[in-house]
Write a protein that holds these residues in place. Structure first.
Motif, PDB file in Angstrom:
ATOM      1  N   ALA A 258      10.688   5.340  -2.549  1.00 28.71           N
ATOM      2  CA  ALA A 258       9.355   4.401  -3.149  1.00 28.71           C
ATOM      3  C   ALA A 258       8.706   4.005  -1.736  1.00 28.71           C
ATOM      4  O   ALA A 258       7.356   4.183  -1.658  1.00 28.71           O
ATOM      5  N   TRP A 259       9.186   3.409  -0.936  1.00 25.23           N
ATOM      6  CA  TRP A 259       8.384   3.006   0.112  1.00 25.23           C
ATOM      7  C   TRP A 259       7.869   3.989   0.995  1.00 25.23           C
ATOM      8  O   TRP A 259       6.575   3.807   1.561  1.00 25.23           O
ATOM      9  N   ARG A 260       8.277   5.175   1.399  1.00 29.58           N
ATOM     10  CA  ARG A 260       7.749   6.051   2.261  1.00 29.58           C
ATOM     11  C   ARG A 260       6.694   6.567   1.248  1.00 29.58           C
ATOM     12  O   ARG A 260       5.659   7.262   1.964  1.00 29.58           O
ATOM     13  N   ALA A 261       6.779   6.845  -0.050  1.00 30.53           N
ATOM     14  CA  ALA A 261       5.507   7.476  -0.687  1.00 30.53           C
ATOM     15  C   ALA A 261       4.434   6.391  -0.511  1.00 30.53           C
ATOM     16  O   ALA A 261       3.076   6.895  -0.504  1.00 30.53           O
ATOM     17  N   LEU A 262       4.824   5.261  -0.678  1.00 34.83           N
ATOM     18  CA  LEU A 262       3.750   4.215  -0.704  1.00 34.83           C
ATOM     19  C   LEU A 262       3.046   4.026   0.672  1.00 34.83           C
ATOM     20  O   LEU A 262       1.503   4.225   1.017  1.00 34.83           O
ATOM     21  N   GLU A 263       3.862   4.498   1.644  1.00 34.51           N
ATOM     22  CA  GLU A 263       3.219   4.599   3.148  1.00 34.51           C
ATOM     23  C   GLU A 263       2.384   5.550   3.386  1.00 34.51           C
ATOM     24  O   GLU A 263       1.303   5.629   3.909  1.00 34.51           O
ATOM     25  N   ARG A 264       2.841   6.759   2.616  1.00 34.24           N
ATOM     26  CA  ARG A 264       2.043   7.868   2.828  1.00 34.24           C
ATOM     27  C   ARG A 264       0.608   8.012   2.345  1.00 34.24           C
ATOM     28  O   ARG A 264      -0.387   8.265   2.478  1.00 34.24           O
ATOM     29  N   ALA A 265       0.749   7.259   1.073  1.00 34.23           N
ATOM     30  CA  ALA A 265      -0.544   6.994   0.182  1.00 34.23           C
ATOM     31  C   ALA A 265      -1.360   6.001   1.025  1.00 34.23           C
ATOM     32  O   ALA A 265      -2.724   6.479   1.245  1.00 34.23           O
ATOM     33  N   ALA A 266      -0.767   4.998   1.733  1.00 31.57           N
ATOM     34  CA  ALA A 266      -1.790   4.133   2.268  1.00 31.57           C
ATOM     35  C   ALA A 266      -2.216   4.792   3.631  1.00 31.57           C
ATOM     36  O   ALA A 266      -3.594   4.683   3.938  1.00 31.57           O
ATOM     37  N   VAL A 267      -1.447   5.789   4.254  1.00 30.24           N
ATOM     38  CA  VAL A 267      -2.200   6.541   5.398  1.00 30.24           C
ATOM     39  C   VAL A 267      -3.370   7.417   5.015  1.00 30.24           C
ATOM     40  O   VAL A 267      -4.403   7.317   5.342  1.00 30.24           O
TER      41      VAL A 267
END
Length: 598
Positions: A258-267
């Motif tokens: 979940a955190w990596r998906a959120l981080e990719r979305a933020a990028v």
């Protein structure tokens, strides 16, 4: 009947009407009598109405509503047998929808009512099921439930177990906290896992943009109904929830995904912002805060994207946005000279970020609107000073304007924790930073700085004394290494501004034992492995990843090194990587490396 009762409650709430006491008595009586016949939506609407009006239901009405909620939650899991023996979901209008569950959680939190354990468990389980199985889940549905987990955590922590009324109610229902504690924890873990899985599913389409300049189109984002505030809000919900932060620290698979998906979305959104300006200053400050709160260092591409997007938006930053970005950047552990390795080209983005925020901080400090309150001013000062102290040691230009603004603050409005932040910034200005303009005037500090702020700081240093098991083991082993020296466990420095884990007065030697809280989660690209291969292997054998020390810890060392002849730092994972017999040899080696004859 039940539906009519729910309709009346809804209508009163929608009208914003404040009923007379007689009307409340009648409504509470009707709810108590009819709740057992309510379906999922009627229960949610009724609780929503109470919360909207700011009126708690009577005990009988609350009992009936919670009982009904448990009944519908259980029915949501019921199954009928098909003729061929396979199972199918029961066709019923009584089950909860995503919006119903969100409204119920919102009502409990708004009314500051912690649901009873049995209700909490049943609703958590049905919430997890909705998240896992609903085909038309929206980011708002997931955000509402993630928010509910965090809000309930804070609400339940404030419940006094010794409260007579609360004890009486639990006794009446045959409940005890110990009876449900295991089921409560299991239901919460299941709920967290469902939220994480849903977040990974909703935001995973942003992965296509990772590692490239092409971000998902606005049409794609609209199709998924995802906005920048959805991403920043989801990250903020993780930051506000200790259960979810703990799952990240434990590297639970669903939490990591979940955190990596959120981080990719933020990028992706940060890159898009450079062209379409769709991500707001509030979203950016929320994302920075989330990274600092969970203790994660952004991946290289996320780091650069966040810096560039923040620099581009900084001219529209309000005081709270400047404070959040600088404070978080410093808490994560980056200084004014990039801490990333040479293979990661971030010098340009870091320079742009820091120059833009330095300018923005001076702008809001000098503004005639006086929008900086004590907390935002203290956080901005601390962040700017910490970043410079961890980097090139040059005092940022904005610092003079920030201290000048602090002179106008009313001491009576400043909390002790904020006083400590101010004093920490003052220490950095006096001891760790240099002014490039030698001819410039000295800084002017508020009158309360050396009286109230210093007192609050020293009291905090005294309260911060905590002897862990590892501290005691290091203390005992150090006595074996230095049998002829006095070794003191836990003391303050001469000026009482800092505490020491272990101190040897005759040698003017301080030893700090750094446990897990002194290290931030990090990726290998930002943290070179120790030179000692054997130590690396032992760390891996113990399941501990090399970690970067937090900015607060590194600042502590800088201050302590100025207050004593020798400072030695003992990382917990190194100390526990050796056996009992090897601890004396390990400490002797650390002392010799520091120039102490042992």
């Amino acid at each position: 009947n039940a539906q009519e009762t729910a309709n009346v409650a809804w209508a009163i709430a929608r009208l914003g009407w404040s009923p007379e006491s007689e009307t409340w008595v009648g409504l509470n009586f009707s709810v108590a009598e009819t709740a057992r016949f309510m379906d999922g939506r009627a229960i949610a609407v009724t609780l929503w109405a109470y919360a909207t009006l700011g009126e708690r239901p009577s005990e009988d009405a609350r009992d009936a509503l919670e009982s009904a909620a448990r009944r519908v939650a259980i029915l949501s899991f019921s199954r009928d047998e098909r003729d061929d023996g396979s199972e199918r979901e029961r066709e019923t209008t009584e089950t909860f929808r995503a919006r119903d569950v969100s409204n119920i959680w919102w009502a409990f939190v708004t009314l500051e009512l912690a649901p009873r354990d049995a209700t909490r468990i049943a609703l958590a389980r049905v919430s997890a099921r909705i998240l896992n199985e609903s085909p038309d889940l929206t980011p708002a549905d997931v955000a509402n439930q993630s928010w509910a987990i965090a809000a309930l955590e804070h609400l339940e922590s404030e419940v006094d177990d010794d409260d007579d009324d609360d004890a009486r109610r639990r006794a009446a229902h045959g409940e005890t906290r110990s009876r449900h504690s295991t089921r409560h924890a299991a239901a919460t873990a299941e709920w967290c896992r469902a939220v994480e899985t849903a977040e990974a599913r909703l935001f995973s389409f942003f992965a296509r943009g990772e590692g490239s300049e092409k971000a998902p189109s606005a049409e794609a984002r609209e199709k998924r109904r995802v906005s920048p505030s959805d991403v920043s809000g989801a990250m903020l919900n993780v930051a506000a929830n200790s259960a979810r932060r703990a799952r990240l620290r434990l590297r639970e698979p669903s939490a990591e995904e979940a955190w990596r998906a959120l981080e990719r979305a933020a990028v992706a959104l940060c890159r898009e912002r450079e062209h379409d300006k769709t991500i707001s200053p509030q979203d950016l400050s929320n994302i920075w805060y989330a990274y600092a709160s969970v203790g994660r260092v952004p991946k290289a591409n996320a780091f650069v994207a966040l810096e560039l997007a923040t620099a581009a938006a900084s001219s529209s930053f309000a005081a709270r946005h400047v404070a959040a970005a600088l404070y978080a950047y410093a808490k994560i552990g980056f200084g004014s000279e990039t801490l990333l390795d040479s293979e990661t080209d971030t010098s340009s983005s870091s320079h742009s970020f820091l120059a833009a925020l330095d300018k923005a901080a001076a702008r809001v400090a000098e503004s005639d609107d006086h929008e900086m309150n004590a907390q935002t001013l203290a956080q901005t000062l601390w962040g700017a000073c910490a970043i410079a102290s961890l980097g090139d040691g040059k005092r940022p230009k904005c610092v003079r304007s920030l201290w000048r603004a602090s002179l106008a603050l009313d001491r009576r409005s400043i909390l002790d924790v904020t006083l400590c932040t101010f004093f920490h910034a003052k220490l950095m200005c006096e001891e760790l930073l240099v002014d490039e303009n030698e001819a410039g005037d000295s800084l002017s500090f508020p009158r309360w700085m050396d009286r109230d702020a210093k007192k609050a700081w020293i009291e905090n240093a005294v309260d911060d004394v905590d002897v862990s098991g590892t501290h005691f083991l290091v203390y005992e082993s150090l006595k074996d290494v230095l049998p002829n020296e006095e070794v003191v466990l836990e003391c303050l420095t001469a000026d009482e501004c800092f505490s020491l884990d272990v101190y040897v007065p005759h040698l003017d030697l301080g030893v700090e034992v750094d446990g897990p809280t002194h290290y931030a989660e990090t990726d290998f690209f930002t943290d070179p492995l120790p030179n000692d291969f054997d130590a690396n292997q032992k760390i891996r054998d113990h399941g501990v990843r090399p970690s970067r020390r937090t900015s607060s810890t590194r600042l502590r060392d800088a201050f302590l090194a100025r207050r004593m002849k020798t400072l030695v730092v003992v990382p917990w994972f190194e100390f526990h990587a050796v056996d009992v017999k090897g601890r004396v040899a390990y400490l002797r080696s650390k002392l010799r490396d520091a120039g102490v004859d042992a």
